[in-house]
Design a protein around this motif. Structure first.
Motif, PDB file in Angstrom:
ATOM      1  N   TYR A  16      45.229 -61.400 171.320  1.00 36.70           N
ATOM      2  CA  TYR A  16      43.831 -61.042 171.065  1.00 36.70           C
ATOM      3  C   TYR A  16      43.457 -59.799 171.872  1.00 36.70           C
ATOM      4  N   ARG A  17      43.859 -59.818 173.147  1.00 37.52           N
ATOM      5  CA  ARG A  17      43.535 -58.695 174.024  1.00 37.52           C
ATOM      6  C   ARG A  17      44.253 -57.424 173.561  1.00 37.52           C
ATOM      7  N   ARG A  20      42.556 -56.003 170.477  1.00 37.59           N
ATOM      8  CA  ARG A  20      41.295 -55.342 170.848  1.00 37.59           C
ATOM      9  C   ARG A  20      41.564 -54.005 171.528  1.00 37.59           C
ATOM     10  N   ALA A  21      42.618 -53.965 172.351  1.00 38.46           N
ATOM     11  CA  ALA A  21      42.949 -52.711 173.039  1.00 38.46           C
ATOM     12  C   ALA A  21      43.399 -51.652 172.029  1.00 38.46           C
ATOM     13  N   GLN A  24      40.373 -50.395 170.316  1.00 39.18           N
ATOM     14  CA  GLN A  24      39.612 -49.497 171.183  1.00 39.18           C
ATOM     15  C   GLN A  24      40.270 -48.124 171.263  1.00 39.18           C
ATOM     16  N   TRP A  27      39.274 -46.389 168.143  1.00 38.49           N
ATOM     17  CA  TRP A  27      37.847 -46.032 168.219  1.00 38.49           C
ATOM     18  C   TRP A  27      37.639 -44.858 169.175  1.00 38.49           C
ATOM     19  N   PRO A 120      44.578 -55.695 181.838  1.00 35.51           N
ATOM     20  CA  PRO A 120      45.691 -56.571 181.422  1.00 35.51           C
ATOM     21  C   PRO A 120      46.460 -56.023 180.218  1.00 35.51           C
ATOM     22  N   SER A 121      45.773 -55.339 179.320  1.00 33.36           N
ATOM     23  CA  SER A 121      46.483 -54.808 178.155  1.00 33.36           C
ATOM     24  C   SER A 121      47.295 -53.565 178.520  1.00 33.36           C
TER      25      SER A 121
ATOM     26  N   TRP B 103      31.614 -50.523 177.070  1.00 28.69           N
ATOM     27  CA  TRP B 103      32.185 -51.287 175.948  1.00 28.69           C
ATOM     28  C   TRP B 103      33.694 -51.075 175.866  1.00 28.69           C
ATOM     29  N   PHE B 104      34.105 -49.823 175.979  1.00 28.47           N
ATOM     30  CA  PHE B 104      35.526 -49.479 175.905  1.00 28.47           C
ATOM     31  C   PHE B 104      36.332 -50.278 176.943  1.00 28.47           C
ATOM     32  N   GLN B 107      36.572 -54.052 176.366  1.00 28.94           N
ATOM     33  CA  GLN B 107      37.517 -54.438 175.320  1.00 28.94           C
ATOM     34  C   GLN B 107      38.961 -54.393 175.810  1.00 28.94           C
ATOM     35  N   LEU B 108      39.239 -53.469 176.734  1.00 29.51           N
ATOM     36  CA  LEU B 108      40.588 -53.444 177.306  1.00 29.51           C
ATOM     37  C   LEU B 108      40.846 -54.703 178.128  1.00 29.51           C
ATOM     38  N   TYR B 109      39.767 -55.298 178.624  1.00 28.28           N
ATOM     39  CA  TYR B 109      39.913 -56.565 179.348  1.00 28.28           C
ATOM     40  C   TYR B 109      39.854 -57.760 178.403  1.00 28.28           C
ATOM     41  N   GLY B 110      39.687 -57.489 177.112  1.00 26.61           N
ATOM     42  CA  GLY B 110      39.718 -58.557 176.112  1.00 26.61           C
ATOM     43  C   GLY B 110      38.466 -59.410 176.055  1.00 26.61           C
ATOM     44  N   LEU B 111      37.337 -58.877 176.525  1.00 29.08           N
ATOM     45  CA  LEU B 111      36.095 -59.655 176.448  1.00 29.08           C
ATOM     46  C   LEU B 111      35.663 -59.809 174.994  1.00 29.08           C
ATOM     47  N   SER B 112      35.130 -60.973 174.653  1.00 33.45           N
ATOM     48  CA  SER B 112      34.615 -61.151 173.295  1.00 33.45           C
ATOM     49  C   SER B 112      33.383 -60.252 173.130  1.00 33.45           C
ATOM     50  N   SER B 113      33.058 -59.943 171.893  1.00 28.58           N
ATOM     51  CA  SER B 113      31.948 -59.015 171.643  1.00 28.58           C
ATOM     52  C   SER B 113      30.650 -59.515 172.275  1.00 28.58           C
TER      53      SER B 113
END
Lengths: 296, 374
Positions: A16-17, A20-21, A24, A27, A120-121, B103-104, B107-113
């Motif tokens: 998941y992480r 998302r990375a 990002q 983006w 972490p990613s 926000w960027f 997201q790298l830390y994998g937080l949910s929106s």
């Protein structure tokens, strides 16, 4: 059982992480590369340079072929080869250049590299995301260059591309793009890794690499024309097979033989890139280069 | 299990064929819910230690653990628990807004929106960035960029936060706000831990539960601020104002050299543990002594630097007037000291005993080493 569940949960969190990375990275890549100016200037930049390069290659062909006096049918086939090579070479050129330069941008200009690294990613998903963003930009350049170039050469130099919409193998063409992009991102990751532990190649490394690729990958002439054993290197490169698949699919020929080579060379490139990146990250932590500013 | 633990941690840098020992057998243990202040001059090894703990650098020897995870073998697990803020840096993308930058990283830390949005709103409010949340970063002033940098450090609600001189470049109000925020942040959840490196002694004293003094890569003192001050029971801290009898005009550099020689000479006197030039107060150089020790970051005396003994010419002498802070092992040595000063051509205007401060602690441990006494 609880331990196994825990491991599965941890892996799914990691996936998941990572996703998302990557998102990002895409983006941010889009924002960074498109937000520096107004949309009109950006679009002009996005298409002007590739069109100029493609037209330049086309014009060299026109002059060269006129002097050598080859027949019209051969001339169109050769033009197709040269023109499509120059157009689709935009993919490896754009992706590798942007990823190689990314280290300098993130480390020195935005001071963000170390902060991305300690998430972490970490770096790899982010690099992949940035590579995909570059591939999206490259796609715009490729489509526009293909259209504008074919119109110009058809109308002004009577050079028609032997592409017929009904004969194009769209499946092979579409499949070749993500495969090629994956290979070019992997190559870009290798350049990124080199720049992570060096400081004096930030600008030149990608230039050298794209120059060598242009020469060896059958962009404007088949790699088999190169002297042995240099031709072998050309045959091993994913860029060569990517261009072969693209050309074959556009002409409606069987592209799946080249596709298999593309797949193999892409997998090989990914494996090399991941191993290389892991090793270089370790060297960067030994040398302390992840957050070190330029030494010149 | 400690939040942070290092065991005989060492780091050597190879520069142009020379080996430089940046960390030398460092052993620290930070409990959960603790703020450890790491004090040291430039090049003492503070940032090197933070870099190793935050997985940016590998140690040459020894080991380091974050919540029991080895920073070398389990870097990925460590990264889930940490974040890092380096003062004086403004990491982020200029063309992104404050909110987009946060926000960027979220997201790298994998937080949910939803969690990311909630935390970004909270941090924007805490760092008083509401007015600028939709402003692109490149349009922010340095102070606001610093606030954004701090907000980024808290974005993943780390278990261990490394703050490497976080108030560097911040004005008095912002620095105070920041210190309060970090203290409250730890106090609100005792599972959180901060390792704070700083030059500012008062900052360390204000927010830290424990203080480690690092000197040339070695931890030379490691205790609570009160225990460190109590360790000076046998020592005496005095302030001495002296006037040079020779008022002939001199260049800034030669005047600075003279004072350096004087400090060196006093430091070698019997019973002197450490000696340093003190900044002159209001009405002399325009800023207050006590403030200058921590808040006035733009002034050289706002930062604690072992070199300040030698080159703080503007702040410690005016028209021949010089103020010294001297640590003696015993107050019976005061008359000898005064005699030494008089014999060396100085007029002693005043001698005042003082309460031991963290500065004295620093002087004692680092000053002694500088004098070759450690």
């Amino acid at each position: 059982m609880a331990v196994v569940d825990g491991v599965h949960k941890m892996r799914s969190v990691d996936t998941y992480r990572t996703v998302r990375a990557v998102m990002q990275g895409i983006w941010l890549g889009w924002k960074v590369e498109s937000n520096w100016t107004n949309p009109f200037v950006f679009l002009t930049y996005l298409i002007a340079k590739p069109i100029a390069s493609v037209i330049l290659v086309g014009l060299v062909f026109v002059i060269g072929s006129s002097a050598s006096g080859i027949s019209d049918s051969s001339r169109e086939d050769l033009f197709f080869y040269t023109f499509t090579g120059a157009v689709f070479f935009i993919y490896p050129a754009t992706i590798t250049i942007s990823l190689a330069y990314l280290v300098h941008e993130d480390r020195a200009k935005y001071e963000a590299l170390k902060h991305i690294y300690i998430t972490p990613s970490s770096l790899k998903p982010y690099i992949v995301g940035r590579g995909i963003a570059s591939a999206i930009n490259a796609s715009v350049s490729v489509v526009v260059s293909l259209l504008v170039g074919s119109i110009i050469f058809s109308n002004y130099f009577a050079l028609h591309l032997p592409i017929h919409a009904s004969r194009v193998d769209y499946l092979a063409l579409i499949a070749s793009i993500p495969l090629g992009v994956a290979a070019f991102i992997s190559l870009g990751m290798i350049l990124y890794a080199i720049n992570l532990v060096t400081f004096k190649l930030q600008y030149s490394l990608s230039e050298y690499t794209t120059g060598i690729l242009f020469l060896l990958s059958g962009v404007v002439f088949p790699s088999s024309m190169l002297p042995y054993p240099v031709s072998l290197i050309g045959e091993a490169l994913p860029t060569t097979h990517f261009l072969n698949v693209v050309r074959a699919s556009l002409m409606g020929y069987n592209a799946y033989g080249s596709m298999a080579y593309l797949l193999l060379s892409t997998i090989l490139m990914i494996v090399i890139a991941l191993i290389f990146m892991k090793r270089v990250e370790s060297i960067a932590r030994i040398k302390g280069t992840i957050d070190r500013k330029a030494e010149y | 299990m400690y939040a942070v633990e290092t065991v005989d941690l060492s780091r050597v840098f190879e520069l142009k064929g020379k080996s430089i020992l940046a960390l030398d057998d460092v052993n620290i243990r930070i409990s959960k819910g603790e703020i450890l202040g790491l004090l040291g001059a430039n090049g003492a090894g503070k940032t090197t230690l933070v870099k190793i703990l935050s997985t940016l650098l590998l140690p040459s020897k020894g080991s380091a653990y974050i919540h029991g995870y080895d920073v070398v073998k389990y870097a990925k697990d460590v990264r889930r628990m940490i974040n890092l803020v380096s003062g004086g840096e403004t990491p982020g993308y200029g063309m992104l807004t404050v909110r987009e930058n946060l926000w960027f990283f979220s997201q790298l830390y994998g937080l949910s929106s939803s969690l990311a949005r909630e935390r970004i709103d909270m941090l924007i409010k805490a760092m008083e960035l509401e007015q600028y949340k939709d402003v692109r970063m490149h349009r922010l002033s340095t102070g606001y960029k610093q606030r954004l940098n701090l907000a980024r450090g808290f974005i993943n609600d780390p278990k261990v936060l490394f703050l490497d001189e976080p108030t560097l470049g911040l004005d008095v109000v912002n620095a105070k706000h920041m210190r309060k925020y970090m203290r409250d942040w730890v106090d609100s959840d005792r599972a959180r831990t901060i390792l704070l490196t700083t030059h500012y002694l008062a900052e360390a004293e204000e927010v830290c539960d424990k203080i480690a003094i690092i000197y040339k890569g070695r931890i030379v003192a490691y205790e609570t601020p009160s225990a460190l001050k109590a360790s000076l029971n046998n020592g005496v801290s005095i302030k001495v104002e002296i006037l040079s009898n020779d008022h002939t005009p001199t260049t800034t550099s030669s005047s600075s050299d003279n004072r350096s020689r004087m400090v060196e000479k006093i430091s070698r006197s019997s019973g002197v543990l450490a000696c340093m030039l003190e900044p002159l107060g209001n009405g002399e150089n325009g800023y207050d002594d006590d403030m200058g020790k921590h808040e006035k970051s733009s002034h050289s005396n706002g930062r604690y630097d072992s070199n300040s003994n030698n080159d703080d010419s503007s702040s410690s002498s005016s028209n021949g007037l010089t103020r010294l802070r001297i640590m003696l092992d015993d107050d019976s040595k005061i008359p000898d000291l005064v005699s030494t000063l008089v014999l060396n051509g100085y007029k002693v205007l005043s001698v005042k005993k003082d309460q031991p401060t963290l500065e004295d602690v620093y002087m004692r441990y680092v000053g002694m080493k500088d004098n070759g006494m450690g």
